[in-house]
Design an enzyme around this catalytic site. Structure first.
Site, PDB file in Angstrom:
ATOM      1  N   GLU A 152       0.718  -0.981  -0.415  1.00  0.00           N
ATOM      2  CA  GLU A 152      -0.097  -0.187  -0.128  1.00  0.00           C
ATOM      3  C   GLU A 152       1.055   1.032  -0.028  1.00  0.00           C
ATOM      4  OE1 GLU A 152      -2.864  -0.670   2.660  1.00  0.00           O
ATOM      5  OE2 GLU A 152      -3.371  -2.409   2.160  1.00  0.00           O
TER       6      GLU A 152
ATOM      7  N   ASN B 213       2.159  -4.447  -3.228  1.00  0.00           N
ATOM      8  CA  ASN B 213       0.921  -4.439  -2.957  1.00  0.00           C
ATOM      9  C   ASN B 213      -0.377  -3.069  -2.983  1.00  0.00           C
ATOM     10  OD1 ASN B 213      -1.288  -7.327  -2.428  1.00  0.00           O
ATOM     11  ND2 ASN B 213      -1.129  -6.858  -0.343  1.00  0.00           N
TER      12      ASN B 213
ATOM     13  N   HIS C 174      -9.967  -5.887  -2.801  1.00  0.00           N
ATOM     14  CA  HIS C 174     -11.037  -5.975  -1.629  1.00  0.00           C
ATOM     15  C   HIS C 174     -12.236  -4.936  -2.463  1.00  0.00           C
ATOM     16  CE1 HIS C 174      -8.671  -7.714   1.515  1.00  0.00           C
ATOM     17  NE2 HIS C 174      -7.426  -6.643   1.418  1.00  0.00           N
TER      18      HIS C 174
ATOM     19  N   GLU D 200      -5.678 -10.569  -2.352  1.00  0.00           N
ATOM     20  CA  GLU D 200      -6.840 -10.688  -0.893  1.00  0.00           C
ATOM     21  C   GLU D 200      -8.828 -10.129  -1.360  1.00  0.00           C
ATOM     22  OE1 GLU D 200      -5.543  -7.490   1.814  1.00  0.00           O
ATOM     23  OE2 GLU D 200      -3.341  -7.558   1.332  1.00  0.00           O
TER      24      GLU D 200
ATOM     25  N   ASP E 230     -12.163  -9.952  -1.742  1.00  0.00           N
ATOM     26  CA  ASP E 230     -13.461 -10.981  -1.325  1.00  0.00           C
ATOM     27  C   ASP E 230     -14.398  -9.475  -1.373  1.00  0.00           C
ATOM     28  OD1 ASP E 230     -12.573  -7.964  -0.054  1.00  0.00           O
ATOM     29  OD2 ASP E 230     -12.182  -9.115   2.394  1.00  0.00           O
TER      30      ASP E 230
END
Ligand SMILES: *[C@@H]1O[C@H](CO)[C@@H](O)[C@H](O)[C@H]1NC(C)=O
Ligand SMILES: *[C@@H]1O[C@H](CO)[C@@H](O)[C@H](O)[C@H]1NC(C)=O
Ligand SMILES: *[C@@H]1O[C@H](CO)[C@@H](O)[C@H](O)[C@H]1NC(C)=O
Ligand SMILES: *[C@@H]1O[C@H](CO)[C@@H](O)[C@H](O)[C@H]1NC(C)=O
Ligand SMILES: *[C@@H]1O[C@H](CO)[C@@H](O)[C@H](O)[C@H]1NC(C)=O
Length: 398
Positions: free
Chosen positions: A210, A251, A287, A315, A317
């Site tokens: 990030e 990432n 996300h 990651e 979702d």
């Protein structure tokens, strides 16, 4: 009085059959500090230690999940998310950690260890800075080793996560008085020590996590404040020197489609490459919010691989407001959205794989961070497959 410890009955299912006089009802307490009541569980159940104070009668798992010997889940099949992905030269994985809810929960472990569903494991928290170097220069890898070795034992590739991030930093880092020399030394030491410790066990490292704001400017982390963007190069070079075989990733989130942030990330990758800095991949966290899936994920993925990067959806979702007004409709929509994201990886040659951030709605970070939202994962709270699961499966199925 007699209770079965799961360790003593490893591999011997028949041992559970002999319990004649069940006295503690299933799920009720059977032990723990100070317990003076009955300890015997019903047939087909055993007294599971939940914590120091509480043990309760739990259904006997097919394979005892609290033992850590290598086994292949007998329920593993040839059709599963990872089986399908592998037949396409890719991986499907899950995040998880060394906590009661994850590896120590039999329901969780039985699915997570199934090689047909997951070929990759990302330790969710235990490799982060606050876990590994809570005190300056004092490294503790006990929890991180436990989850990493657990994953390896069950045949998973490990995505290391993460070496440099602005969150989950100990106070001594965020509150320290640094100049470029001192912080560089601290950063190099952290990355070198952690990556060296896990050398040979990690197939991808999320080296930098990030680094950008949503508008594409660099995030003003302590590392950026003191070292400027050079902190990224310092971390990548240290990681490569420590573990030359690991693929090194940067990432970030909100970089699924084409936007200012994904463009900044791509430009960073190109610049690092041009300067000969060791970096291999872009981690697209994924996300996402149901109803707001970017329409240009494949376009973005194409430009990333064209720049020489590999991609991993790290990651994934897809959250929604809970409870949804119409669950059937909401879950169908989510399934279609999972299929869209999965397809983007499927059709992008150098998209290496997809990892979901925990796989069951029971164990998700979403409700605690986004109040009123949840149901973001392919398995529901009762470990049953949701439409989202089948959205992924039918997309990956060769
Ligand atoms: C594991 O998770 C299941 C499903 O939520 C739950 O019913 C069970 O109590 C958990 N077991 C342990 C040991 O935490
Ligand atoms: C998965 O969920 C459990 C329970 O909520 C949590 O303790 C664990 O940290 C989560 N793992 C990851 C990788 O987020
Ligand atoms: C790591 O695993 C070992 C063996 O199962 C256990 O004894 C130890 O308490 C674990 N460490 C942590 C920090 O959970
Ligand atoms: C940075 O801080 C250290 C420790 O306080 C000091 O020894 C060093 O001279 C400083 N370096 C610079 C370039 O200011
Ligand atoms: C919920 O959604 C499903 C699927 O779209 C639909 O068939 C059903 O009629 C809806 N139910 C209600 C109560 O609106």
């Amino acid at each position: 009085m007699r209770s079965h410890s799961i360790l003593s009955s490893f591999g011997i299912l028949a041992a559970f059959a002999a319990t004649a006089n069940a006295v503690v009802p299933l799920y009720d307490r059977c032990g723990g500090e100070g317990w003076t009541g009955e300890t015997e569980c019903p047939e087909g159940a055993y007294c599971m230690v939940l914590n120091q104070w509480w043990s309760s009668c739990q259904p006997a798992p097919v394979v005892p999940c609290t033992t850590f010997g290598p086994y292949i889940n007998p329920n593993s099949k040839t059709d599963g998310l990872n089986s399908f992905a592998v037949r396409r030269g890719k991986y499907f994985g899950t995040a998880g950690d060394w906590v009661y809810e994850d590896v120590m929960n039999c329901s969780w472990a039985r699915i997570a260890t199934d090689p047909s569903e997951f070929g990759v494991l990302t330790p969710g928290n235990s490799q982060k800075w606050d876990s590994t170097e809570a005190t300056q220069g004092v490294f503790n890898f006990e929890t991180a080793d436990n989850i990493t070795n657990w994953g390896l034992k069950y045949g998973k590739k490990i995505r290391g996560h993460t070496l440099v991030w602005h969150q989950q930093l100990p106070d001594w880092v965020t509150g320290g008085t640094w100049n470029a020399t001192t912080l560089k030394a601290v950063l190099k030491n952290h990355v070198t020590t952690v990556a060296t410790h896990f050398k040979g066990k990690i197939f991808h490292w999320d080296v930098v996590n990030e680094p950008f704001n949503d508008d594409g400017t660099f995030r003003n982390s302590i590392f950026y404040q003191i070292l400027g963007e050079s902190y990224i190069e310092i971390a990548l070079r240290a990681a490569a020197a420590a573990d030359p075989a690991a693929k090194l990733y940067i990432n970030d989130y909100n970089v699924e489609g084409v936007n200012a942030k994904s463009t900044a990330l791509l430009n960073l990758f190109k610049k690092l490459k041009a300067c000969g800095v060791p970096v291999h991949g872009i981690g697209v966290q994924g996300h996402l919010i149901s109803g707001q899936i970017p329409g240009d994920i494949e376009v973005n993925f194409n430009r990333i691989v064209a720049a020489g990067a590999e991609i991993y959806i790290t990651e994934l979702d897809i959250r929604m407001v809970v409870p949804p007004a119409n669950q059937t409709a909401a879950y169908e929509q989510q399934a279609a959205e999972y299929a869209i994201v999965t397809k983007a990886c499927k059709v992008t040659g150098r998209c290496i794989g997809i990892t979901v951030w925990n796989f069951t709605d029971k164990n998700s970070w979403i409700p605690s961070v986004f109040a009123g939202q949840g149901d973001a994962l392919p398995w529901d709270k009762n470990f049953q497959k949701k439409p989202a699961y089948y959205g992924i499966a039918k997309t990956l199925k060769p």
